[in-house]
Scaffold this motif. Structure first.
Motif, short mmCIF file in Angstrom:
data_model
loop_
_atom_site.label_atom_id
_atom_site.label_comp_id
_atom_site.label_asym_id
_atom_site.label_seq_id
_atom_site.Cartn_x
_atom_site.Cartn_y
_atom_site.Cartn_z
N ALA A 4 0.78 -1.32 -0.09
CA ALA A 4 0.00 -0.12 -0.01
C ALA A 4 0.83 1.00 -0.03
O ALA A 4 0.48 2.16 -0.55
CB ALA A 4 -0.78 0.09 1.08
N ARG A 5 1.95 1.44 0.95
CA ARG A 5 2.77 2.45 0.74
C ARG A 5 3.43 2.62 -0.51
O ARG A 5 3.50 3.80 -1.02
CB ARG A 5 4.04 2.05 1.68
N ARG A 6 3.99 1.58 -1.31
CA ARG A 6 4.62 1.81 -2.41
C ARG A 6 3.50 2.30 -3.34
O ARG A 6 3.84 3.37 -4.26
CB ARG A 6 4.71 0.31 -3.09
N HIS A 7 2.24 1.88 -3.40
CA HIS A 7 1.07 2.50 -4.29
C HIS A 7 0.89 3.80 -4.22
O HIS A 7 0.92 4.70 -4.86
CB HIS A 7 -0.13 1.77 -4.29
N PHE A 8 0.80 4.21 -2.70
CA PHE A 8 0.81 5.56 -2.23
C PHE A 8 1.62 6.58 -2.79
O PHE A 8 1.33 7.53 -3.06
CB PHE A 8 0.41 5.65 -0.82
N PHE A 9 3.06 6.28 -2.74
CA PHE A 9 3.96 7.04 -3.05
C PHE A 9 3.89 7.22 -4.73
O PHE A 9 4.42 8.23 -5.11
CB PHE A 9 5.32 6.65 -2.53
N ALA A 10 3.67 6.07 -5.19
CA ALA A 10 3.67 6.13 -6.69
C ALA A 10 2.40 7.03 -7.26
O ALA A 10 2.85 7.71 -8.25
CB ALA A 10 3.08 4.84 -7.20
N PHE A 11 1.33 6.87 -6.51
CA PHE A 11 0.16 7.88 -6.78
C PHE A 11 0.74 9.34 -6.58
O PHE A 11 0.28 10.23 -7.26
CB PHE A 11 -0.82 7.71 -5.59
N LEU A 12 1.31 9.81 -5.71
CA LEU A 12 1.97 11.20 -5.56
C LEU A 12 2.95 11.64 -6.36
O LEU A 12 3.27 12.56 -6.62
CB LEU A 12 2.54 11.29 -4.18
N ARG A 13 3.59 10.63 -7.23
CA ARG A 13 4.38 10.95 -8.39
C ARG A 13 3.62 10.97 -9.58
O ARG A 13 4.02 11.46 -10.70
CB ARG A 13 5.56 9.90 -8.65
N GLU A 14 2.34 10.51 -9.68
CA GLU A 14 1.41 10.45 -11.09
C GLU A 14 0.55 11.60 -11.12
O GLU A 14 -0.06 12.22 -10.15
CB GLU A 14 0.53 8.91 -10.82
N LEU A 15 0.48 12.09 -12.51
CA LEU A 15 -0.19 13.08 -12.95
C LEU A 15 -1.08 12.61 -13.82
O LEU A 15 -0.79 11.46 -14.52
CB LEU A 15 0.56 14.12 -13.51
N PRO A 16 -2.31 12.92 -13.94
CA PRO A 16 -2.89 14.09 -13.37
C PRO A 16 -3.58 13.96 -11.91
O PRO A 16 -3.96 14.81 -11.17
CB PRO A 16 -4.11 14.60 -14.12
N PHE A 17 -3.32 12.72 -11.19
CA PHE A 17 -4.17 12.22 -9.99
C PHE A 17 -3.47 13.39 -8.99
O PHE A 17 -4.03 13.94 -8.00
CB PHE A 17 -3.78 11.03 -9.50
N ALA A 18 -2.38 13.63 -8.80
CA ALA A 18 -1.51 14.16 -7.77
C ALA A 18 -1.58 15.76 -7.96
O ALA A 18 -0.88 16.22 -7.01
CB ALA A 18 -0.38 13.60 -7.29
N ARG A 19 -1.90 16.31 -9.11
CA ARG A 19 -1.53 17.62 -9.20
C ARG A 19 -2.07 18.45 -8.24
O ARG A 19 -3.52 18.23 -8.01
CB ARG A 19 -1.95 18.02 -10.70
N LEU A 67 -1.38 18.67 -5.12
CA LEU A 67 -1.14 18.29 -3.86
C LEU A 67 0.24 18.89 -3.36
O LEU A 67 1.39 18.82 -3.93
CB LEU A 67 -1.47 16.64 -3.66
N SER A 68 0.22 19.19 -2.03
CA SER A 68 1.50 19.83 -1.34
C SER A 68 2.60 18.86 -1.22
O SER A 68 3.78 19.13 -1.38
CB SER A 68 1.15 20.28 -0.08
N VAL A 69 2.22 17.50 -1.21
CA VAL A 69 3.23 16.48 -0.85
C VAL A 69 3.60 15.74 -2.40
O VAL A 69 4.29 14.78 -2.08
CB VAL A 69 2.81 15.64 0.17
N ALA A 70 3.09 16.30 -3.50
CA ALA A 70 3.21 15.54 -4.49
C ALA A 70 4.78 15.70 -5.17
O ALA A 70 5.16 16.68 -5.02
CB ALA A 70 2.02 15.78 -5.91
N GLY A 71 5.15 14.77 -6.06
CA GLY A 71 6.63 15.16 -6.53
C GLY A 71 7.34 14.18 -6.94
O GLY A 71 6.74 12.85 -6.82
N ARG A 72 8.48 14.18 -7.20
CA ARG A 72 9.43 12.95 -7.50
C ARG A 72 9.85 12.29 -6.47
O ARG A 72 9.78 11.17 -6.69
CB ARG A 72 10.68 13.47 -8.47
N LYS A 73 9.93 12.67 -5.48
CA LYS A 73 10.37 12.02 -3.95
C LYS A 73 9.42 12.39 -2.89
O LYS A 73 9.80 12.79 -1.95
CB LYS A 73 11.70 12.30 -3.56
N PRO A 74 8.07 11.86 -3.14
CA PRO A 74 7.02 12.05 -2.16
C PRO A 74 7.34 11.84 -0.61
O PRO A 74 6.85 12.40 0.45
CB PRO A 74 5.98 11.58 -2.58
N GLU A 75 8.11 10.55 -0.49
CA GLU A 75 8.48 10.09 0.71
C GLU A 75 9.43 10.90 1.50
O GLU A 75 9.46 10.86 2.91
CB GLU A 75 9.03 8.58 0.61
#
Length: 219
Positions: A32-47, A49-57
């Motif tokens: 779940a963690r792996r998918h959550f951080f993949a989500f935060l790197r993914e556009l347009p889903f995470a556009r 969001l303050s914690v989105a980006g290349r290294k959200p973790e």
């Protein structure tokens, strides 16, 4: 915890360390963690969001709540997982499992005081739960159970009769008999419980010592 120094990755690590769960559940949280951080790197889903980006973790947890879309972070994660399910990359039940893991993680951060005061965690969790309640009756529509293979009964009862080579030394005969009983118990446990092979193999004598297994009648 010291809220000021925690990144999202640190917070998830702490969540896993403090959870009193078995190895299989911890593996689920890791996925779940792996998918959550993949989500935060993914556009347009995470556009947005303050914690989105290349290294959200590595993003500071204190950033949550600094952007308008942040309260939708869990809801958007659900939508991201549903998108994977539509592409047949995840099962519907797995989507629900990962969603519940993320909600449990955010609830943990609320209890530990990790989230900043400006982040409406209760609202974020509520929105995700509402989306789950709306989507999953459609995703998990009843399916007829698969038909059992015609030769399944033969497999289950394969070790009912043990062929012991009486020409062997007594010690080897005993080994063969015990091995057959072990295999018989394994097949009957799988067939009667519907458990996974890994779960059945983890059962120890102490787990069933008071269960009166012999009374079932199939052993």
């Amino acid at each position: 915890m010291t809220r000021a120094i925690y990144t999202l990755g640190d917070a998830f690590d702490s969540f896993q360390q403090h959870s009193e769960l078995g190895m299989e559940s911890l593996k689920t949280y890791a996925y779940a963690r792996r998918h959550f951080f993949a989500f935060l790197r993914e556009l347009p889903f995470a556009r947005g969001l303050s914690v989105a980006g290349r290294k959200p973790e590595s993003r500071d947890v204190k950033r949550l709540g600094t952007r308008k879309r942040d309260p939708d972070i869990l809801l958007l994660f659900v939508d991201y997982l549903v998108g994977l399910a539509k592409k047949h990359r995840l099962a519907g039940s797995t989507v629900r499992l990962y969603t519940c893991s993320a909600i449990a993680w955010f609830s943990f951060m609320v209890e530990e005081g990790v989230l900043p005061d400006g982040f409406p965690a209760a609202l974020a969790i509520l929105r995700a739960k509402r989306r789950v309640a709306l989507i999953f009756p459609q995703m998990l529509s009843p399916q007829p159970p698969p038909e059992s293979p015609t030769d399944l009964a033969l497999l289950i009862h394969h070790f009912d009769q043990t062929d012991i080579d009486m020409q062997l030394p007594p010690k080897e005969q005993r080994r063969q008999r015990l091995e057959a009983l072990r295999n018989r118990a394994l097949l009957y446990a799988l067939a009667s419980s519907g458990g996974r092979i890994g779960e059945i193999l983890c059962i120890e004598a102490k787990d069933v010592r008071e269960a009166h297994v012999g009374s079932v009648g199939i052993w």
